[in-house]
Enzyme design. Structure first.
Site, PDB file in Angstrom:
ATOM      1  N   CYS A 248       0.926  -1.070  -0.105  1.00  0.00           N
ATOM      2  CA  CYS A 248       0.083   0.135   0.063  1.00  0.00           C
ATOM      3  C   CYS A 248       0.768   1.234   0.077  1.00  0.00           C
ATOM      4  O   CYS A 248       1.309   1.518  -0.918  1.00  0.00           O
ATOM      5  CB  CYS A 248      -0.907  -0.125   1.125  1.00  0.00           C
ATOM      6  SG  CYS A 248      -2.336   1.158   1.117  1.00  0.00           S
ATOM      7  N   HIS A 333      -4.059  -5.245  -0.231  1.00  0.00           N
ATOM      8  CA  HIS A 333      -3.515  -5.946   0.978  1.00  0.00           C
ATOM      9  C   HIS A 333      -3.501  -7.329   0.991  1.00  0.00           C
ATOM     10  O   HIS A 333      -4.707  -8.075   1.494  1.00  0.00           O
ATOM     11  CB  HIS A 333      -4.509  -5.173   1.824  1.00  0.00           C
ATOM     12  CG  HIS A 333      -4.271  -3.905   2.617  1.00  0.00           C
ATOM     13  ND1 HIS A 333      -3.644  -3.506   3.415  1.00  0.00           N
ATOM     14  CD2 HIS A 333      -4.705  -2.733   1.764  1.00  0.00           C
ATOM     15  CE1 HIS A 333      -3.526  -2.166   3.431  1.00  0.00           C
ATOM     16  NE2 HIS A 333      -4.241  -1.749   2.338  1.00  0.00           N
ATOM     17  N   GLU A 335      -2.782  -9.360   3.208  1.00  0.00           N
ATOM     18  CA  GLU A 335      -3.056  -9.780   4.587  1.00  0.00           C
ATOM     19  C   GLU A 335      -4.501  -9.354   5.023  1.00  0.00           C
ATOM     20  O   GLU A 335      -4.861  -9.516   6.200  1.00  0.00           O
ATOM     21  CB  GLU A 335      -2.044  -8.892   5.829  1.00  0.00           C
ATOM     22  CG  GLU A 335      -2.523  -7.393   6.142  1.00  0.00           C
ATOM     23  CD  GLU A 335      -2.406  -6.265   5.133  1.00  0.00           C
ATOM     24  OE1 GLU A 335      -3.193  -5.457   5.072  1.00  0.00           O
ATOM     25  OE2 GLU A 335      -2.129  -6.651   4.023  1.00  0.00           O
TER      26      GLU A 335
END
Length: 358
Positions: A248, A333, A335
């Site tokens: 990001c 993302h 995660e």
């Protein structure tokens, strides 16, 4: 529920009437929308939303209440929160409190019973704009509202001092530079045997290298990436020294450190249903995203790097490989929590890179 009237005043002059819940007060912010059906707890506690008024496009929010264990950060960074309808009687065995309870505890102004669909259409047409939330729309200074800017975003959300999060099965040592990190980045590294030393955004390169890490992770975060000039200069000293993985804002800062450019998107990518295409294989993955800036595609080619992923909707850059510098990055993302989990394998790429260097 309360029935106090509150108004969302957009910088283009449009005014929307809603009802107040959560904390009360007048607040300015950059109004953005996010498209996730769930994951509102993660949204409210994502530091990348610093200084922004967050609006959910999904019509019903709060039906599973608020669960402290799912927080991505201990403190919310959003300026205000807008929903079409919120649930004041949630049903979930993990629920600890209602959504309104959380907003009140964290002094976050909330608005419901407002036409979120119409506001979303305005933002999609005209782009992200500033907004002012107030109980008196006649006192809005629109000239001042138009000039509102988010500043010192990373400084405001980064940790103030280093801390360690150890893995149960230690194999690697990773330094995570905190530009506004989410807890799940640390969890994903820990699960793969990484002890994670989290350091503030302004940590010097020599201090990071003195820890002799196996790899360096650059976190997500808020704001305009070009504002972080000192951090970019420190990254220049780190690239090529150790394996680097960036997500990001970290992805944008890494690109800027190597001479690429970034630009602001019209209304950004925010939600858990953003498609990204792998350039090499042609496979498309569904990803979670939260960003208002992107790395310029043309500038990546000019610095000799390689775009690895693009957004399947607008072809903006979603990933970069720096093949000769032991570094890579993604805009989305991997995660993501509560989901999707399609791209978590990207963490394994980082593990393999550190393994190869040992």
């Amino acid at each position: 529920m309360t029935d106090n009237k509150v108004y969302i005043c957009l910088s283009n002059g449009d005014v929307f009437e809603g009802k107040s819940f959560g904390a009360k007060g007048n607040i300015s912010g950059e109004l953005v929308f996010t498209t996730g059906m769930g994951g509102y707890i993660e949204t409210l506690t994502d530091p990348s939303y610093y200084g922004q008024i967050v609006m959910q496009t999904f019509p019903l929010i709060g039906n599973y209440g608020f669960i402290d264990e799912d927080m991505e950060c201990e403190k919310s960074a959003v300026s205000a929160y807008i929903v079409r309808e919120y649930c004041d009687a949630p049903s979930n065995f993990r629920c600890g409190k209602t959504l309104e309870d959380y907003l009140k505890e964290n002094n976050i102004v909330g608005i419901y019973d407002v036409d979120t669909r119409e506001i979303t259409k305005i933002i999609r047409e005209h782009g992200v704009m500033n907004a002012f939330i107030t109980d008196n729309p006649n006192k809005v200074d629109y000239e001042k509202l138009k000039t509102y800017q988010i500043t010192d975003a990373v400084k405001s959300v980064s940790c103030s001092k280093p801390y360690m999060r150890a893995s149960d099965e230690h194999k690697y040592n990773v330094v995570l530079i905190d530009y506004g990190t989410k807890k799940n980045i640390i969890r994903e590294l820990n699960k793969r045997g990484c002890n994670v030393a989290v350091v503030p955004y302004n940590t010097k390169a020599e201090d990071i290298l003195s820890l002799n890490p196996d790899g360096i992770m650059l976190s997500n975060g808020p704001g305009d990436p070009e504002e972080n000039t000192d951090a970019i200069e420190e990254l220049k000293k780190l690239v090529g020294k150790k394996p680097i993985f960036a997500i990001c804002l970290g992805h944008q800062l890494l690109a800027l450190s190597q001479g690429a450019k970034t630009s602001k998107l019209k209304y950004g990518h925010r939600g858990v249903n953003q498609p990204v295409k792998n350039i090499e294989t042609g496979r498309t993955f569904i990803s979670s995203q939260n960003h208002g800036y992107a790395v310029d595609n043309d500038s990546v080619e000019k610095i000799g790097a390689k775009i690895s992923y693009i957004n399947a909707n607008d072809s903006t850059c979603e990933g970069v490989d720096y093949t000769d510098k032991k570094a890579f990055s993604v805009q989305f993302h991997p995660e993501a929590c509560s989901g999707p989990h399609d791209t978590r394998f990207i963490f394994d790429k980082f593990i393999k890179m550190m393994e190869d260097e040992k």
